[in-house]
Design a protein around this motif. Structure first.
Motif, PDB file in Angstrom:
ATOM      1  N   TYR A  99      38.919  54.193  37.709  1.00 37.59           N
ATOM      2  CA  TYR A  99      39.473  53.211  36.765  1.00 37.59           C
ATOM      3  C   TYR A  99      40.590  53.838  35.934  1.00 37.59           C
ATOM      4  N   VAL A 218      46.525  47.131  39.749  1.00 32.98           N
ATOM      5  CA  VAL A 218      45.742  46.015  39.190  1.00 32.98           C
ATOM      6  C   VAL A 218      44.535  45.717  40.074  1.00 32.98           C
ATOM      7  N   SER A 219      44.730  45.793  41.381  1.00 39.32           N
ATOM      8  CA  SER A 219      43.627  45.558  42.317  1.00 39.32           C
ATOM      9  C   SER A 219      42.512  46.582  42.123  1.00 39.32           C
ATOM     10  N   ILE A 221      41.946  48.372  39.364  1.00 40.55           N
ATOM     11  CA  ILE A 221      41.344  48.162  38.047  1.00 40.55           C
ATOM     12  C   ILE A 221      40.289  47.067  38.112  1.00 40.55           C
ATOM     13  N   LYS A 222      40.587  45.982  38.817  1.00 40.30           N
ATOM     14  CA  LYS A 222      39.628  44.886  38.951  1.00 40.30           C
ATOM     15  C   LYS A 222      38.370  45.341  39.686  1.00 40.30           C
ATOM     16  N   GLN A 223      38.555  46.082  40.772  1.00 40.35           N
ATOM     17  CA  GLN A 223      37.420  46.513  41.570  1.00 40.35           C
ATOM     18  C   GLN A 223      36.538  47.501  40.826  1.00 40.35           C
ATOM     19  N   SER A 224      37.139  48.523  40.234  1.00 38.55           N
ATOM     20  CA  SER A 224      36.356  49.516  39.501  1.00 38.55           C
ATOM     21  C   SER A 224      35.791  48.936  38.211  1.00 38.55           C
ATOM     22  N   GLY A 225      36.560  48.063  37.558  1.00 39.05           N
ATOM     23  CA  GLY A 225      36.081  47.425  36.333  1.00 39.05           C
ATOM     24  C   GLY A 225      34.855  46.556  36.578  1.00 39.05           C
ATOM     25  N   THR A 226      34.838  45.901  37.726  1.00 35.96           N
ATOM     26  CA  THR A 226      33.684  45.066  38.096  1.00 35.96           C
ATOM     27  C   THR A 226      32.417  45.904  38.175  1.00 35.96           C
ATOM     28  N   ASN A 232      27.967  42.364  39.392  1.00 34.61           N
ATOM     29  CA  ASN A 232      27.627  42.465  40.806  1.00 34.61           C
ATOM     30  C   ASN A 232      26.820  41.283  41.336  1.00 34.61           C
TER      31      ASN A 232
END
Length: 306
Positions: A99, A218-219, A221-226, A232
């Motif tokens: 992230y 941005v992609s 950040i979204k994945q790791s932020g999730t 989940n």
């Protein structure tokens, strides 16, 4: 055995395995190569007045930092893998590193865009021949680093278990790929400037690279932020848990359900059930454990009389 020892024994999942050790080693090699190349590109970019080469060098500097963070994350994950203080293991150390690296990508993209626009407005003379050779060297280094990081990037069938990917390594791998892209764009811009006099293409390529890097960042950040926020509940394992509970007994109802990641392809499950008749918690855990990705299961049952 005291209570603390019992709790430690029940936390049987370990997030650090042999694949992580290989990733840690390859990430260290990639970090060293990237750092050395970064120094060469920045110095030569200033000396030869190439914005594309300079942008590639500064871009590579953030990659050196990002790769360093990835390596440190592996070191810490390994060191504290069995530390009792970490409730659900150390997996999120790696995700947090990813992230942070993604945020660095955004910052470097802004830096590149700003200086590229500055060079468009205030052009300078460029030593094209020398700059091209340095950019080619940078590209070769990127290819070597990509090869090092790709070996363990993701060997899992994405259709079967797409959630097994190593986020930390994935971000490091994307950092290297974006750096390779910047090198390619720099070479194209420098060749066009040297042979056809298209001087504006050099800073323009810096802008193009910054846009592409921002999209990838941005992609990530979204994945790791999730994962960091435990968002989940749309993962396939959630429906698997629901299906198991529904198959047990029509009189058993799910009151509350929490699914969270504790490792690559590893999940924890906390479920609260209500039942009109007695049902054994151990039996429910056994049925849920057929899904190997569930490595931590907590079940609460409230019996209701009809």
């Amino acid at each position: 055995m005291n209570t603390v020892d019992t709790i430690k024994q029940n936390r049987s999942f370990n997030n650090f395995d042999e694949a992580n050790n290989i990733s840690k080693r390859n990430t260290l090699y990639a970090t060293i190569l990237t750092f050395l190349t970064m120094i060469v590109e920045i110095v030569c970019g200033y000396y030869y007045n190439s914005m594309a080469l300079l942008a590639d060098g500064w871009h590579m500097s953030t990659h050196a930092l990002a790769l360093g963070l990835a390596f440190i994350a592996y070191v810490l994950s390994s060191k504290y893998a069995n530390d009792f203080r970490f409730n659900f293991g150390t997996y999120k150390i790696e995700v947090l590193a990813g992230y942070t690296s993604a945020i660095l990508l955004v910052l470097v993209a802004l830096f590149m865009a700003f200086h590229s626009v500055e060079r468009i407005l205030s052009p300078v003379n460029i030593a094209y021949k020398e700059a091209i050779w340095i950019a080619i060297i940078g590209l070769v280094v990127n290819i070597i680093c990509a090869w090092l990081l790709k070996d363990n990037h993701n060997h899992v069938d994405s259709h079967e278990h797409h959630h097994l990917e190593d986020i930390n390594l994935k971000v490091a791998y994307i950092h290297v790929l974006t750096d390779a892209l910047t090198s390619i764009l720099a070479i194209i811009a420098l060749v066009a400037g040297m042979f056809w006099g298209i001087n504006w293409l050099d800073p323009f390529m810096g802008i193009v690279a910054s846009i592409l890097i921002s999209i990838w960042a941005v992609s990530i950040i979204k994945q790791s932020g999730t994962i960091l926020l435990d968002a989940n509940m749309k993962d396939p394992v959630v429906q698997e848990v629901i299906d198991v509970i529904n198959s047990l007994n029509q009189k058993v109802r799910i009151e509350d359900l929490h699914i969270f990641r504790v490792g690559k392809g590893k999940y924890g499950c906390i479920v609260s059930l209500s039942s009109e008749e007695f049902i054994d918690i151990g039996y429910i855990k056994k049925e849920l454990s057929i899904h190997e990705e569930l490595v931590y299961i907590s079940v609460e049952i409230v019996n209701t009389d009809v």
